[in-house]
Scaffold this active site. Structure first.
Site, PDB file in Angstrom:
ATOM      1  N   ARG A  16       0.845  -1.194   0.000  1.00 31.06           N
ATOM      2  CA  ARG A  16       0.000   0.000   0.000  1.00 31.06           C
ATOM      3  C   ARG A  16       0.879   1.241   0.000  1.00 31.06           C
ATOM      4  O   ARG A  16       1.854   1.289   0.762  1.00 31.06           O
ATOM      5  CB  ARG A  16      -0.905   0.001   1.246  1.00 31.06           C
ATOM      6  CG  ARG A  16      -1.989  -1.053   1.249  1.00 31.06           C
ATOM      7  CD  ARG A  16      -2.593  -1.165   2.631  1.00 31.06           C
ATOM      8  NE  ARG A  16      -3.752  -2.044   2.692  1.00 31.06           N
ATOM      9  CZ  ARG A  16      -3.715  -3.368   2.807  1.00 31.06           C
ATOM     10  NH1 ARG A  16      -2.544  -3.992   2.871  1.00 31.06           N
ATOM     11  NH2 ARG A  16      -4.836  -4.077   2.862  1.00 31.06           N
ATOM     12  N   HIS A  40      -0.236   3.364   4.646  1.00 30.36           N
ATOM     13  CA  HIS A  40      -0.834   2.319   5.497  1.00 30.36           C
ATOM     14  C   HIS A  40      -0.316   0.924   5.128  1.00 30.36           C
ATOM     15  O   HIS A  40      -1.056  -0.053   5.196  1.00 30.36           O
ATOM     16  CB  HIS A  40      -2.367   2.332   5.403  1.00 30.36           C
ATOM     17  CG  HIS A  40      -3.001   3.586   5.913  1.00 30.36           C
ATOM     18  ND1 HIS A  40      -3.470   3.727   7.194  1.00 30.36           N
ATOM     19  CD2 HIS A  40      -3.245   4.771   5.309  1.00 30.36           C
ATOM     20  CE1 HIS A  40      -3.991   4.950   7.353  1.00 30.36           C
ATOM     21  NE2 HIS A  40      -3.862   5.601   6.222  1.00 30.36           N
ATOM     22  N   ARG A  61      -8.821  -3.802   9.760  1.00 30.60           N
ATOM     23  CA  ARG A  61      -7.357  -3.712   9.624  1.00 30.60           C
ATOM     24  C   ARG A  61      -6.882  -2.406  10.250  1.00 30.60           C
ATOM     25  O   ARG A  61      -7.399  -1.338   9.938  1.00 30.60           O
ATOM     26  CB  ARG A  61      -6.934  -3.780   8.156  1.00 30.60           C
ATOM     27  CG  ARG A  61      -5.422  -3.759   7.970  1.00 30.60           C
ATOM     28  CD  ARG A  61      -5.019  -3.987   6.519  1.00 30.60           C
ATOM     29  NE  ARG A  61      -3.584  -3.933   6.344  1.00 30.60           N
ATOM     30  CZ  ARG A  61      -2.888  -2.805   6.130  1.00 30.60           C
ATOM     31  NH1 ARG A  61      -3.501  -1.657   6.038  1.00 30.60           N
ATOM     32  NH2 ARG A  61      -1.576  -2.844   6.001  1.00 30.60           N
ATOM     33  N   ASN A  92      -9.442   6.620  10.844  1.00 29.69           N
ATOM     34  CA  ASN A  92      -8.167   6.716  11.557  1.00 29.69           C
ATOM     35  C   ASN A  92      -8.433   6.792  13.055  1.00 29.69           C
ATOM     36  O   ASN A  92      -9.588   6.902  13.486  1.00 29.69           O
ATOM     37  CB  ASN A  92      -7.417   7.982  11.139  1.00 29.69           C
ATOM     38  CG  ASN A  92      -6.684   7.816   9.804  1.00 29.69           C
ATOM     39  OD1 ASN A  92      -6.399   6.699   9.363  1.00 29.69           O
ATOM     40  ND2 ASN A  92      -6.387   8.934   9.171  1.00 29.69           N
ATOM     41  N   HIS A 116     -12.440   0.576   0.579  1.00 27.72           N
ATOM     42  CA  HIS A 116     -12.776   1.639  -0.372  1.00 27.72           C
ATOM     43  C   HIS A 116     -13.880   2.497   0.252  1.00 27.72           C
ATOM     44  O   HIS A 116     -14.949   1.984   0.589  1.00 27.72           O
ATOM     45  CB  HIS A 116     -13.253   0.981  -1.671  1.00 27.72           C
ATOM     46  CG  HIS A 116     -13.555   1.946  -2.775  1.00 27.72           C
ATOM     47  ND1 HIS A 116     -13.197   3.275  -2.738  1.00 27.72           N
ATOM     48  CD2 HIS A 116     -14.179   1.763  -3.970  1.00 27.72           C
ATOM     49  CE1 HIS A 116     -13.593   3.854  -3.865  1.00 27.72           C
ATOM     50  NE2 HIS A 116     -14.197   2.976  -4.622  1.00 27.72           N
ATOM     51  N   TYR A 121      -9.291   4.970  -3.866  1.00 33.34           N
ATOM     52  CA  TYR A 121      -9.172   3.624  -3.296  1.00 33.34           C
ATOM     53  C   TYR A 121      -9.404   2.540  -4.339  1.00 33.34           C
ATOM     54  O   TYR A 121      -8.682   1.538  -4.381  1.00 33.34           O
ATOM     55  CB  TYR A 121     -10.114   3.453  -2.087  1.00 33.34           C
ATOM     56  CG  TYR A 121      -9.628   4.221  -0.882  1.00 33.34           C
ATOM     57  CD1 TYR A 121      -9.706   5.605  -0.845  1.00 33.34           C
ATOM     58  CD2 TYR A 121      -9.051   3.581   0.208  1.00 33.34           C
ATOM     59  CE1 TYR A 121      -9.241   6.332   0.233  1.00 33.34           C
ATOM     60  CE2 TYR A 121      -8.590   4.293   1.299  1.00 33.34           C
ATOM     61  CZ  TYR A 121      -8.683   5.667   1.307  1.00 33.34           C
ATOM     62  OH  TYR A 121      -8.210   6.382   2.371  1.00 33.34           O
ATOM     63  N   ARG A 168      -2.706  -2.536  -7.011  1.00 31.53           N
ATOM     64  CA  ARG A 168      -2.128  -3.348  -5.941  1.00 31.53           C
ATOM     65  C   ARG A 168      -2.529  -4.812  -6.057  1.00 31.53           C
ATOM     66  O   ARG A 168      -1.741  -5.717  -5.810  1.00 31.53           O
ATOM     67  CB  ARG A 168      -2.624  -2.776  -4.604  1.00 31.53           C
ATOM     68  CG  ARG A 168      -1.864  -3.172  -3.390  1.00 31.53           C
ATOM     69  CD  ARG A 168      -2.318  -2.341  -2.209  1.00 31.53           C
ATOM     70  NE  ARG A 168      -3.661  -2.665  -1.770  1.00 31.53           N
ATOM     71  CZ  ARG A 168      -3.970  -3.686  -0.977  1.00 31.53           C
ATOM     72  NH1 ARG A 168      -3.029  -4.487  -0.538  1.00 31.53           N
ATOM     73  NH2 ARG A 168      -5.214  -3.907  -0.616  1.00 31.53           N
TER      74      ARG A 168
HETATM   75 FE1  HDD Z   1      -6.490   6.835   2.840  1.00 23.06          FE
HETATM   76  C1  HDD Z   1      -5.340   3.662   2.604  1.00 23.06           C
HETATM   77  C2  HDD Z   1      -7.582   6.206   6.044  1.00 23.06           C
HETATM   78  C3  HDD Z   1      -7.297  10.155   3.223  1.00 23.06           C
HETATM   79  C4  HDD Z   1      -5.818   7.340  -0.402  1.00 23.06           C
HETATM   80  N1  HDD Z   1      -6.449   5.242   4.093  1.00 23.06           N
HETATM   81  C5  HDD Z   1      -5.944   4.010   3.798  1.00 23.06           C
HETATM   82  C6  HDD Z   1      -6.130   3.135   4.910  1.00 23.06           C
HETATM   83  C7  HDD Z   1      -6.774   3.853   5.876  1.00 23.06           C
HETATM   84  C8  HDD Z   1      -6.969   5.181   5.357  1.00 23.06           C
HETATM   85  C9  HDD Z   1      -7.186   3.360   7.248  1.00 23.06           C
HETATM   86  C10 HDD Z   1      -5.690   1.694   4.986  1.00 23.06           C
HETATM   87  C11 HDD Z   1      -6.798   0.748   4.622  1.00 23.06           C
HETATM   88  C12 HDD Z   1      -6.330  -0.683   4.787  1.00 23.06           C
HETATM   89  O1  HDD Z   1      -6.106  -1.091   5.937  1.00 23.06           O
HETATM   90  O2  HDD Z   1      -6.166  -1.356   3.776  1.00 23.06           O
HETATM   91  N2  HDD Z   1      -7.201   7.969   4.363  1.00 23.06           N
HETATM   92  C13 HDD Z   1      -7.700   7.506   5.553  1.00 23.06           C
HETATM   93  C14 HDD Z   1      -8.372   8.578   6.250  1.00 23.06           C
HETATM   94  C15 HDD Z   1      -8.277   9.685   5.467  1.00 23.06           C
HETATM   95  C16 HDD Z   1      -7.556   9.298   4.268  1.00 23.06           C
HETATM   96  C17 HDD Z   1      -9.060   8.444   7.594  1.00 23.06           C
HETATM   97  C18 HDD Z   1      -8.801  11.059   5.697  1.00 23.06           C
HETATM   98  C19 HDD Z   1      -9.885  11.304   6.327  1.00 23.06           C
HETATM   99  N3  HDD Z   1      -6.507   8.452   1.649  1.00 23.06           N
HETATM  100  C20 HDD Z   1      -6.920   9.723   1.972  1.00 23.06           C
HETATM  101  C21 HDD Z   1      -6.927  10.558   0.780  1.00 23.06           C
HETATM  102  C22 HDD Z   1      -6.528   9.750  -0.257  1.00 23.06           C
HETATM  103  C23 HDD Z   1      -6.264   8.447   0.315  1.00 23.06           C
HETATM  104  C24 HDD Z   1      -7.337  12.010   0.745  1.00 23.06           C
HETATM  105  C25 HDD Z   1      -6.365  10.060  -1.713  1.00 23.06           C
HETATM  106  C26 HDD Z   1      -6.954  10.998  -2.356  1.00 23.06           C
HETATM  107  N4  HDD Z   1      -5.625   5.725   1.392  1.00 23.06           N
HETATM  108  C27 HDD Z   1      -5.500   6.130   0.106  1.00 23.06           C
HETATM  109  C28 HDD Z   1      -4.974   5.056  -0.809  1.00 23.06           C
HETATM  110  C29 HDD Z   1      -4.844   3.843   0.169  1.00 23.06           C
HETATM  111  C30 HDD Z   1      -5.265   4.431   1.499  1.00 23.06           C
HETATM  112  C31 HDD Z   1      -3.777   5.429  -1.587  1.00 23.06           C
HETATM  113  C32 HDD Z   1      -3.508   3.128   0.196  1.00 23.06           C
HETATM  114  C33 HDD Z   1      -3.822   1.658   0.198  1.00 23.06           C
HETATM  115  C34 HDD Z   1      -5.257   1.580  -0.009  1.00 23.06           C
HETATM  116  O3  HDD Z   1      -5.773   2.835  -0.150  1.00 23.06           O
HETATM  117  O4  HDD Z   1      -5.917   0.580  -0.078  1.00 23.06           O
HETATM  118  O5  HDD Z   1      -5.850   4.815  -1.832  1.00 23.06           O
END
Ligand code: HDD
Length: 679
Positions: free
Chosen positions: A60, A63, A100, A136, A327, A350, A357
Site C-alpha cells: 500500500r 498504510h 485492519r 483513523n 474503499h 481507493y 495493488r
Molecule cells: Fe487513505 C489507505 C484512512 C485520506 C488514499 N487510508 C488508507 C487506509 C486507511 C486510510 C485506514 C488503509 C486501509 C487498509 O487497511 O487497507 N485515508 C484515511 C483517512 C483519510 C484518508 C481516515 C482522511 C480522512 N486516503 C486519503 C486521501 C486519499 C487516500 C485524501 C487520496 C486521495 N488511502 C488512500 C490510498 C490507500 C489508502 C492510496 C492506500 C492503500 C489503499 O488505499 O488501499 O488509496
C-alpha cells in the site's frame, strides 16, 4: 464461516506442481551429471522459482504496515429512524466484520510503535452488500482537499535521495509542507500528542473523520460522524517507551492484537454516532464538510449505538490482511457521502489503488473481499477472473430471462441503493470555500483541552520533530504557526530548538468554538479494570514465594497478563526452598513490553543485577505503576526510586508491611490508571 469454502485445507499427501503432477524431489535441481549445469527442462525448478519471484504484490502506498482480525458488530438499538443500513436495524443481530489497523508512513516491515496516525478500517459484510468505514484513530486530517494528498504523502514519506526516515515524520520535507499548509495545524496537534503512540490497537479510538450522511427508508438524510471507543479505555505509551519498544519488539502492536484474540481476550469497541439534522448544517462556527474540524462532543453528544468485537485471527496474513481492499465508496443503502472534498477524492483513489495493488478488476472475488450477498453483474473477464460465467452480460436482455434486472428507485428499505437526492447549484470553480479558512481555533481548542502532562508531551514532540529539521527557515515558519495556536507553546518549542519566536499575534479564536472540549483529553478516556494489562513480577532466589503467588493470583483474577521474570529462565527457589516457575529471563524481555512492575519481598538481591535495575529504572521513568514490597525497596532504590511512598503511581504496603487485599486493590487501581506521567 462464509469463507470456509475458500480455505484450503492443509495438504495431506504427496507434494505436487501447480498442475497437480506429483513431485519426486523438491530439494535438488535437475542437472547434467553429478556436478554439471542445471537443465532448462527442469519445469519443477522453474515453476518453484517463478512462483517465489512473484510472491510479493505492491505494498500500500500509505498504510502499508498493519494487522487485521475478524469479528462482528451488533447494534444496541434500531437506528431505523435515521438509516435503513441493514447492520443498524435490529438490536443484537450480528454482522460479520474484518478490521485492519495500520500505521501510515512506514513500509510493510517498519516498527509498530512509531509516532504516526493509525488507520482503523472496518469492512461490514452486511446483508445489503459490503460497507467500508475507512477511518483513523484521530478525528481530523492534515488537508482539506484530496488534490493535496499526493503532495502531503510525498512530503511525509522518506526523502527521495536516501529513503530516510523510515516510519517517522521528523524530517525536513514533512515540516516544510506543514509549515506552508496551515490547514494541517489542528492535525499536527493530534499527531504530536500521545494519541500517535498508542499502547495497543485495542486501546485506541477510531473515527470516520468525514461527515457522512445517514438516509432512512423515506429518503430523509441526517449528517453523522462515526466514533469507535475501545472498551479497554484509550491508553498510550510515552515517547521514550515507544522508541525503545520499536527496537525491543517491532511487532509490538501486531503481536498484542494477535495474542489477545488467541487467548480469548477479545477486543471490543463501542460504535457511537453524532447525529446532526440537515437543518443544522450551518449551525456551527466551522464547516461540517471540512475534514480538519471535529464536532465537539459538548455541542453534539456521541450516542452509543452498538458494539464490535474482534474474535478471530486470520489464518494467512497475505490472503486476508494484505489482500483486503477497503474503499470509502463501498457504501450500502442507508449511508451516503457528503461533499467533503477530501472524501470525494478518496472515492476515486481507493478503487484505483486496488486495481494496481491487487492486479486487476477482480479483487472483489478474493475471499476476504467478497460480499456475503450474491453478486450478479454484467462485468466480465479481466485479470484474475475466478469464475466461469455463462450466459449474457448485458442489460436489458431477453435471452437471459431479463436477468440480472434492475430494481428501480424508491426501494431503499429493500436494500436497493439509491443516491441521496441532494440539490446542488453552482459554478465549476477551483477554489477553497471561505468557510474552510479558520485553521487555528480548533487547534487551540485541542491544546487548551489537554492536561498539563499532555501539553508537556506535545511540546516535547514538537521540539523533537523540529529538532530533526535542518532547514532553519522551516523551523521558524513552523514556530510562527504555533504562535497562532498558543504563544506559550510556541515560545517553549522555540526555546528548546534554539530559534527565536517570531513576533506575531495569536490567531483570534472563531466565535462560538468552545475554548475547551474536556472529551478530547486522554484523562477523560481511561478504561475500567486491568484486563490484559501486562504486569511483570520480578523474582530471584530467596523471593517471598507466598507473597509472589498472592500478587500473581490476585492480578490474574482481574484478567491481567502476569509474567514472572528472573535473571534466568526455568525456576528460582523461593525463601522456603520451593521452586517458582519463571516465564522469561530478564535478558530476554524489556520493561517497555510491560505495563506495571511488582517487586516482592526478597528481590533486594536484584539490586546487583544490571538487567533488573535497568528494568525498574525504565519503568519508573516511563511513569508505570510499581508495587514495592519488603526488600524490593533495595532494588527500587538502586533504580532511582528513593522515596517509594511519596512517588505517584508507586504502591507500598502500610507500615506493618502487610500485603493484604486492600494493598492489592490499590495496586489494581494504579494499573487501571495506566501511566503516571506527572511523576
Ligand atoms: Fe487513505 C489507505 C484512512 C485520506 C488514499 N487510508 C488508507 C487506509 C486507511 C486510510 C485506514 C488503509 C486501509 C487498509 O487497511 O487497507 N485515508 C484515511 C483517512 C483519510 C484518508 C481516515 C482522511 C480522512 N486516503 C486519503 C486521501 C486519499 C487516500 C485524501 C487520496 C486521495 N488511502 C488512500 C490510498 C490507500 C489508502 C492510496 C492506500 C492503500 C489503499 O488505499 O488501499 O488509496
Amino acid at each position: 464461516m462464509a469463507l470456509d469454502a475458500h480455505r484450503a485445507p492443509h495438504p495431506r499427501g504427496a507434494l505436487t506442481t501447480d498442475q497437480g503432477v506429483a513431485v519426486d524431489d523438491t530439494d535438488n535441481s535437475l542437472h547434467l551429471g553429478e556436478r554439471g549445469p542445471t537443465l532448462l527442462a527442469d519445469f519443477q525448478l522453474r515453476e518453484k522459482l517463478t512462483r517465489f519471484d512473484h510472491e510479493r504484490i505492491p505494498e500500500r502506498v500509505v498504510h502499508a504496515r498493519g494487522a487485521g482480525a475478524y469479528g462482528f458488530f451488533e447494534p444496541y438499538e434500531s437506528l431505523a429512524e435515521y438509516t435503513c443500513a441493514d447492520f443498524l436495524q435490529e438490536p443484537g443481530r450480528r454482522t460479520p466484520v474484518f478490521v485492519r489497523f495500520s500505521t501510515v508512513q512506514g513500509p510493510r516491515g517498519s516498527a509498530d510503535t512509531v509516532r504516526d496516525v493509525r488507520g482503523f478500517a472496518t469492512k461490514f459484510y452486511t446483508r445489503h452488500g459490503n460497507y467500508d468505514l475507512v477511518g483513523n484513530n484521530m478525528p481530523v486530517f492534515f488537508i482539506q482537499d484530496a488534490a493535496k494528498f499526493p503532495d502531503f504523502v510525498h512530503a511525509v514519506k522518506p526523502e527521495p535521495p536516501n529513503e530516510i526516515p523510515t516510519g517517522a515524520s521528523a524530517h525536513d520535507t514533512f515540516w516544510d509542507f506543514c509549515s506552508l499548509q496551515p490547514e494541517s495545524t489542528h492535525m499536527l496537534m493530534w499527531v504530536m500528542s500521545d494519541r500517535a503512540i498508542p499502547r495497543s490497537y485495542r486501546m485506541m479510538q477510531g473515527f470516520g473523520v468525514h461527515t457522512f450522511r445517514l438516509v432512512n427508508a423515506e429518503g430523509r438524510g441526517t449528517f453523522v460522524k462515526f466514533h469507535w471507543r475501545p472498551k479497554l479505555g484509550v491508553a498510550c505509551q510515552v515517547w521514550d517507551e515507544a522508541q525503545l519498544a520499536a527496537g525491543r519488539d517491532p511487532d509490538f502492536h501486531r503481536r498484542d492484537l494477535w495474542e489477545a484474540i488467541a487467548s480469548g481476550a477479545y477486543p471490543e469497541w463501542e460504535l457511537g454516532v453524532q447525529l446532526i439534522p440537515e437543518e443544522h448544517e450551518f449551525a456551527f462556527p466551522f464547516d461540517l464538510l471540512d475534514p480538519t474540524k471535529l464536532v465537539p462532543e459538548e455541542l453534539v453528544p456521541v450516542r452509543p449505538v452498538g458494539r464490535m468485537v474482534l474474535d478471530r485471527n486470520p489464518q494467512n496474513f497475505f490472503a486476508e490482511t494484505e489482500q483486503v481492499a477497503f474503499h470509502t465508496a463501498n457504501i450500502v443503502p442507508g449511508i451516503d457521502f457528503t461533499n467533503d472534498p477530501l472524501l470525494q477524492g478518496r472515492n476515486f483513489s481507493y478503487l484505483d489503488t486496488q486495481l494496481l495493488r491487487l492486479g486487476g478488476p477482480n479483487f472483489a472475488q478474493l475471499p476476504v473481499n467478497r460480499p456475503l450477498t450474491e453478486v450478479r453483474t454484467n462485468h466480465r473477464d479481466g485479470q484474475g477472473q475466478q469464475l466461469i460465467q455463462p450466459g449474457t452480460s448485458y442489460s436489458p436482455n431477453s435471452v437471459g430471462g431479463g436477468c440480472p434486472f434492475t430494481m428501480g428507485g424508491g426501494r431503499l428499505a429493500e436494500g436497493v441503493f439509491e443516491h441521496y437526492q441532494e440539490r446542488v447549484d453552482g459554478q465549476a470553480i477551483r477554489r477553497r470555500s471561505a468557510s474552510f479558512a479558520d485553521h487555528y481555533s480548533q487547534a487551540a481548542m485541542f491544546w487548551h483541552s489537554m492536561a498539563d502532562w499532555e501539553q508537556e508531551h506535545i511540546t516535547a514532540a514538537f521540539a523533537f520533530e523540529l529538532g530533526h529539521v535542518g532547514d532553519r527557515a522551516v523551523r521558524r515558519r513552523m514556530v510562527g504557526n504555533l504562535v497562532r495556536v498558543d504563544a506559550e507553546l510556541a515560545a517553549e518549542v522555540a526555546r528548546r530548538i534554539g530559534e527565536p519566536v517570531p513576533e506575531q499575534e495569536a490567531a483570534a479564536p472563531a466565535p462560538e468554538v468552545p475554548r475547551i472540549s474536556p472529551a478530547l483529553s486522554l484523562a477523560a478516556l481511561g478504561g475500567s479494570g486491568i484486563s490484559t494489562r501486562s504486569v511483570a513480577v520480578l523474582a530471584c532466589d530467596g523471593v517471598d514465594g507466598a507473597q509472589l503467588s498472592a500478587g500473581r493470583d490476585w492480578l490474574a483474577a482481574q484478567d491481567a497478563a502476569v509474567a514472572v521474570l528472573a535473571p534466568h529462565g526455568g525456576e528460582v527457589s523461593d525463601r522456603a526452598g520451593d521452586g517458582v516457575p519463571v516465564d522469561r529471563a530478564l535478558s530476554a524481555t524489556a520493561s517497555v513490553l510491560h505495563d506495571a512492575v511488582l517487586l516482592p519481598d526478597g528481590t533486594g538481591a536484584l539490586a546487583e543485577d544490571p538487567d533488573a535495575v535497568r528494568f525498574v529504572a525504565e519503568a519508573l521513568r516511563h511513569g508505570k505503576p510499581i508495587a514495592v514490597l519488603g526488600s524490593g525497596r533495595e532494588l527500587a532504590r538502586a533504580a532511582g526510586l528513593a522515596d517509594p511512598q511519596d512517588t505517584p503511581g508507586v504502591a507500598v504496603p502500610a507500615p506493618d508491611g502487610q500485603a493484604d487485599a486492600d494493598f492489592w486493590r490499590h495496586v489494581t487501581h494504579l494499573i487501571e490508571q495506566h501511566r503516571f506521567p506527572q511523576r
